[in-house]
Design an enzyme around this catalytic site. Structure first.
Site: not given
Ligand code: NAD
Ligand code: UD1
Length: 370
Positions: A211, A250, A82, A14, A60, A10, A124, A182
């Site tokens: 994106n 994109r 991530a 984003i 972590d 956080g 994603s 990824y």
């Protein structure tokens, strides 16, 4: 006071905007973030932009004790922690798999013991690989992938029998076609959460972000999104370096729109068990955004087009946004021009270390740009 919400990762780009969105709606926010050096710099201190009302637990996601601590008193979890670089994931395979896959598994095991009322995972658009294409006969093509032999000849577009295929909006029903470590890890994160959520009756939603751009993206991280990398280049009076011919497209969505979509996914019960594209539905070429950013930043610098291919990259993908609009009631509100202007205003006060050459050397010495 409304419920307490945990956001892993956080303190990042984003997550910090989602923190603002949730706090503005009366929620309490706890963040679990290890302030990774690549994103937050060597000092590893609480970012200045982070909402002062947010509680930050430095830890972590791979550490079960830290995650268990973070889950105390929490009603919902956003899992954002991530490693996020497509190119870097092709050589730091172990780190990406550890943080993204094992980190998610660790969170889920902790959730079995401390269940919450809602889990939202950041997936994603990269899981689609290439977006959806259509041929001249109007047939949809799900499994497109460019051949190395064509890319070496600088045939960048998607071809079928010598004809260029048209890129069309990609719906959630398109089969995944994973083309980077990824992307594989994001698909794993999404499935791990949905499968575990169903088994343990934890309502879960996966959001496939396209994106995302906007303020607070880590400018000195050369493995971050393309707009932040270009901004760092321009701030240092260097030309943006464009892969391929710059005509790859994109779907750019503003981070504040993404934050609102995240909140809706938490609040709308019909979202449970579902995956959603979170994109704008518009597509822009990389060369266009490089020129446009230089213009809004008032830099008279021409981008450099390398004619090189970054291994793992796809050509085109943009979102079919119908499902998010119908079920979440989500429609992006910030258009690209407005968003770029806001970004350029923020950039005026930023100092960025331009590490792009470091990242491109890492890739080229490993044969990951051709
Ligand atoms: P970011 O790098 O700004 O934020 C990620 C945060 O996770 C950072 O604050 C970092 O310190 C933290 N983190 C990393 N490893 C961690 C660990 N082991 N334990 C705890 N915290 C850790 O990235 P972002 O752009 O804000 O991305 C957030 C999420 O959205 C990620 O899951 C990413 O894969 C996903 N996503 C991003 C985009 C995009 O365009 N930015 C698009 C699709 C999906
Ligand atoms: C990005 C995100 C990924 C997210 C995905 C979802 C990052 C690092 N990657 O991947 O987390 O899941 O969107 O939409 O944030 N390019 C250049 N020059 C550069 C950098 C990039 O030309 O210096 C090109 C790339 O070759 C690619 C395009 O820009 O064609 C977009 O690259 P990038 O921003 O890394 O995004 P994705 O790979 O789409």
């Amino acid at each position: 006071m409304k419920d307490k919400i945990l956001i892993t990762g956080g303190a990042g780009f984003i997550g910090s905007h989602l923190t603002d969105e949730l706090i503005s709606k009366g929620y309490q926010v706890r963040i679990l973030d290890n302030l990774s050096e690549q994103v937050h710099g060597i000092a590893g201190k609480r970012p200045d932009y982070l909402n002062p009302e947010a509680e930050l637990q430095i830890g972590d996601v791979r550490d079960k004790a830290a995650v268990t601590e973070a889950l105390k008193g929490v009603k919902a979890v956003f899992h954002f922690a991530a490693m996020v670089g497509v190119g870097q994931s092709m050589y730091e395979i172990r780190d990406y798999t550890e943080v993204n896959n094992i980190g998610t598994a660790t969170l889920l095991e902790a959730l079995i013991d401390h269940p919450v009322e809602k889990l939202i995972v950041a997936s994603s658009m990269s899981i689609y690989g290439e977006g959806l294409y259509k041929n001249a006969e109007g047939e949809y093509k799900m499994e497109c992938r460019r051949k190395f032999s064509s890319l070496k000849k600088h045939q960048w577009e998607m071809y079928e029998n010598g004809e260029v295929l048209e890129s069309v909006p990609t719906p959630e029903t398109k089969r995944p076609n994973l083309s980077s470590i990824y992307a594989l890890s994001k698909y794993d994160q999404e499935r791990l959460c949905l499968i575990t959520g169903e088994a343990y009756n934890i309502p879960t939603t996966a959001l496939r972000f396209f994106n995302v751009y906007g303020t607070r993206q880590a400018l000195s991280n050369p493995y971050t999104g393309v707009l932040a990398i270009f901004a760092a280049r321009l701030l240092n009076d260097n030309p943006p370096v464009i892969f391929e011919d710059g005509k790859q497209k994109r779907d750019f969505i503003h981070v504040k729109d993404v934050a609102r979509a995240c909140r809706l996914a938490m609040e709308v019960p019909e979202a449970n068990g579902e995956v959603f594209n979170i994109g704008s539905g518009n597509q822009y070429s990389i060369a266009y955004i490089a020129h446009k950013l230089a213009r809004v930043m008032k830099k008279d610098i021409t981008p450099e087009i390398t004619g090189k291919y970054r291994v793992g990259d796809i050509r085109h993908c943009y979102a079919d946004t119908a499902k998010a609009e119908k079920i979440l009631g989500f429609k992006p509100e910030i258009n690209f021009e407005e968003g770029l202007y806001e970004l350029s205003e923020w950039l005026k006060d930023q100092i960025a270390i331009d590490n792009a050459h470091k990242a491109s050397n890492e890739l080229s010495t490993r044969g990951l740009t051709v």
